[in-house]
Design an enzyme around this catalytic site. Structure first.
Site, short mmCIF file in Angstrom:
data_model
loop_
_atom_site.label_atom_id
_atom_site.label_comp_id
_atom_site.label_asym_id
_atom_site.label_seq_id
_atom_site.Cartn_x
_atom_site.Cartn_y
_atom_site.Cartn_z
N GLU A 163 2.01 -0.44 -0.06
CA GLU A 163 2.08 -1.85 0.32
C GLU A 163 1.37 -2.18 1.64
O GLU A 163 2.02 -2.62 2.60
CB GLU A 163 3.54 -2.30 0.44
CG GLU A 163 4.35 -2.15 -0.83
CD GLU A 163 5.74 -2.75 -0.72
OE1 GLU A 163 6.18 -3.06 0.39
OE2 GLU A 163 6.39 -2.90 -1.77
N GLU A 346 7.63 0.55 -7.71
CA GLU A 346 8.94 0.20 -7.14
C GLU A 346 9.44 -1.05 -7.81
O GLU A 346 8.69 -2.01 -8.00
CB GLU A 346 8.84 -0.10 -5.63
CG GLU A 346 8.67 1.09 -4.75
CD GLU A 346 8.64 0.70 -3.26
OE1 GLU A 346 9.25 -0.32 -2.88
OE2 GLU A 346 7.99 1.44 -2.50
C1 FCB Z 1 9.49 -2.29 -0.39
C2 FCB Z 1 9.25 -1.01 0.39
C3 FCB Z 1 10.37 -0.02 0.25
C4 FCB Z 1 11.73 -0.69 0.28
C5 FCB Z 1 11.78 -1.82 -0.70
C6 FCB Z 1 13.12 -2.51 -0.77
O1 FCB Z 1 8.72 -3.32 0.12
O2 FCB Z 1 8.07 -0.40 -0.03
O3 FCB Z 1 10.23 0.94 1.25
O4 FCB Z 1 12.03 -1.08 1.55
O5 FCB Z 1 10.81 -2.76 -0.37
#
Ligand code: FCB
Length: 446
Positions: A163, A346
Site C-alpha cells: 500500500e 488483504e
Molecule cells: C491496511 C494495512 C494493514 C492493516 C489493515 C487494517 O491498510 O495494510 O497493515 O493495518 O489496513
C-alpha cells in the site's frame, strides 16, 4: 452460489511491525519504532515493542495457520533486521529468522508470500530524507535483490511494497502514521519514489531469475461523490486519481493520470516512468471500504472525506461495509486495466469482540463481513475478473498502527496481558470456506 476454482489460493496476511515484537537482536530502528515512541502518536500509548511476540511464538502461529488450512501466508520482512542501517552488509541473524519462518511454512505445506516492505523504513534512511529522496528507492532495490538472492528459491511470491498510497497519504501528508510528515511536497515526492522503488525492485528480482513470482500490493477503493453537483464529482475524480490511479497507472500503463497532474508539477518523472512500468505476475489488492468525498474550499487539496451516514453499516474503524464496492473495483480492473491477475492480499474487519469463552470468541459480525466479501469475490470471478486468491487480514489481533491495540482484526483473539491466542468463530468460518464451504452458508442462521 459462489464457486471458487480448485486452484484458488486461500491465505492470511500479516505485517512485521504489527506482530513480531522488537526483540533486541541487533535490529536497527525503523520509522515505526521512532514514531510509536513519540508521545501522543498511538491511541493507547502502545507500540510494536511486544506486539504479538510472534518471533518467539512462531511455531504456535504457524500451527494456527496449519489448523486454518490455508495454502499461503503473506508476511513482511523487517528491512532493519536484514540491514539495520538500510544498506551495507546483510545481517545473518535477521536472515536466520526469516529462513526459520519460510522453512516452517514449507514444512507445513504453506506457500510463503514475502512482502518486502510494510511501512517500516529504516530510520537511518529516513534521516537521509526517507521517501522524499530518490536514493531510498535505490536502497530498496538493493534490499529486494538481497532477499531474492538468499530466500528467492524457497519463496512462492515476492511482493514489493504494501500500500504505497496509504503509506504516502497517512504517513507523508496527514502525518498520522510514520514518519509523521504533513508536507505536500514531501508527499508528492514520496508517492513517486515509492512507485519507483516498486519498479526497480521488480526489475532487479526479475533479472535474478528464480522460481518466485513477482507482484506488489495496492490499497484500492472506489471513490464516490457525496452529492450530485459537478464540484463533488470533480473532487471524487481527483481523489480517485491521487489514491488509486497514482499507483495503478504508472505500474500498469506507464504514466500518471491527467487528473491531479498539477499536484505532481515540479517532479521530473519522464525518465522514471519506463522503470516503473514493469511486468507483474500478480497484482495484490487490499480492499476494506470505499471513500465518499465532497469538494471543500477549506482543504488545501480542495476536497474532504465524508464519513459514512448513520444509516450505513460500519466496522470499529468507522469504515463503511460495502462488498459491492469490492465487486466494482475488480470489475474496473478488468474493464479499464486489461484484467490483470489479481489476488486480494488483504480484506478484513475490526469489531469490539467479546472475551473468549469456552475456548472460542463469538464474532458474528466478522463472519458476516468475511462471507459477504467472499461472495463479492465469487461474483467477480463469475463475471470474468481474473481473481486468483484471497488473503484474510489477519491471523491474530495485532498492533493496528495509530490505533494501537484498540482495534481487533484477527481471526484469532489476542489476550493483551498473557498474549494467549484463542480462535474466534470467524477462524472456524474461514477454515470451512478454505475446505470448500460456500460463503453463502456462513450467512445462514445456525
Ligand atoms: C491496511 C494495512 C494493514 C492493516 C489493515 C487494517 O491498510 O495494510 O497493515 O493495518 O489496513
Amino acid at each position: 452460489m459462489s464457486d471458487f476454482p480448485s486452484d484458488f489460493i486461500w491465505g492470511v496476511s500479516t505485517a512485521a511491525y504489527q506482530i513480531e515484537g522488537a526483540v533486541d537482536d541487533g535490529k536497527g530502528p525503523s520509522i515505526w519504532d521512532t514514531f510509536a515512541h513519540e508521545p501522543g502518536r498511538i491511541r493507547d500509548g502502545t507500540s510494536g515493542d511486544v506486539a504479538c511476540d510472534h518471533l518467539r511464538r512462531m511455531d504456535e502461529d504457524l500451527d494456527l495457520l496449519a489448523d486454518l488450512g490455508v495454502g499461503a501466508y503473506r508476511f513482511s520482512t523487517a528491512w532493519t533486521r536484514l540491514f539495520p542501517e538500510g544498506g551495507g552488509r546483510l545481517r545473518r541473524q535477521g536472515l536466520d529468522l526469516y529462513e526459520r519462518l519460510v522453512d516452517g511454512l514449507l514444512a507445513r505445506g504453506i506457500a510463503p508470500w514475502l512482502c518486502l516492505y510494510h511501512w517500516d523504513l529504516p530510520q537511518a534512511l529516513q534521516d537521509r530524507g526517507g521517501w522524499a529522496s530518490r536514493d531510498t528507492a535505490l536502497y530498496f532495490a538493493d534490499y529486494a535483490a538481497a532477499v531474492g538472492e538468499h530466500l528467492g528459491d524457497r519463496l512462492d511470491h515476492v511482493l514489493m511494497l504494501n500500500e504505497p498510497n496509504v503509506h504516502a497519504v497517512l504517513g507523508h501528508l496527514l502525518g498520522v502514521h510514520a514518519p509523521g510528515s504533513t508536507d505536500l511536497v514531501t508527499f508528492r515526492d514520496a508517492v513517486h519514489h515509492l512507485n519507483l522503488a516498486t519498479g526497480l525492485g521488480l526489475a532487479r528480482l526479475r533479472d535474478l531469475g528464480g522460481p518466485a513470482r513477482l507482484g506488489t500490493v495496492l490499497n484500492l477503493q472506489p471513490v464516490v461523490p457525496a452529492g450530485d453537483g459537478e464540484d463533488d464529482q470533480r473532487a471524487a475524480e481527483l481523489l480517485d486519481a491521487v489514491w488509486n490511479r497514482w499507483v495503478l497507472d504508472p505500474l500498469l500503463r506507464g504514466r500518471y493520470p491527467e487528473t491531479g497532474e498539477a499536484l505532481l508539477a515540479g517532479l521530473d518523472v519522464d525518465a522514471d516512468l519506463p522503470l516503473i512500468h514493469q511486468p507483474i505476475d500478480v497484482l495484490g489488492v487490499n480492499f476494506y471500504t470505499r471513500a465518499q468525498v465532497r469538494a471543500s474550499l477549506e482543504s488545501p487539496v480542495g476536497l474532504e472525506l465524508v464519513p459514512p451516514s448513520d444509516a450505513s453499516e460500519t466496522t470499529a474503524m468507522g469504515w463503511e461495509v460495502v462488498p459491492e464496492a469490492l465487486l466494482a473495483q475488480l470489475q474496473e480492473l478488468k474493464d479499464d486495466y486489461g484484467n490483470p491477475p489479481v489476488v486480494i492480499t488483504e480484506n478484513g474487519s475490526a469489531y469490539p469482540d467479546p472475551a473468549p469463552s469456552g475456548g472460542r470468541v463469538e464474532d458474528p459480525q466478522r463472519v458476516r463481513y468475511l462471507a459477504r466479501h467472499l461472495q463479492a469475490v465469487g461474483q467477480a470471478i463469475a463475471r470474468g475478473c481474473d481473481v486468483r486468491g484471497y488473503f484474510a487480514w489477519t491471523l491474530v489481533d495485532n498492533f493496528e498502527w495509530a490505533e494501537g491495540f484498540t482495534r481487533r482484526f484477527g481471526l484469532v483473539h489476542l489476550d493483551l496481558q498473557t498474549l494467549r491466542r484463542t480462535p474466534k468463530r470467524s477462524f472456524d468460518a474461514y477454515a470451512a470456506v478454505v475446505r470448500g464451504t460456500a460463503p453463502e452458508a456462513l450467512l445462514e442462521p445456525t
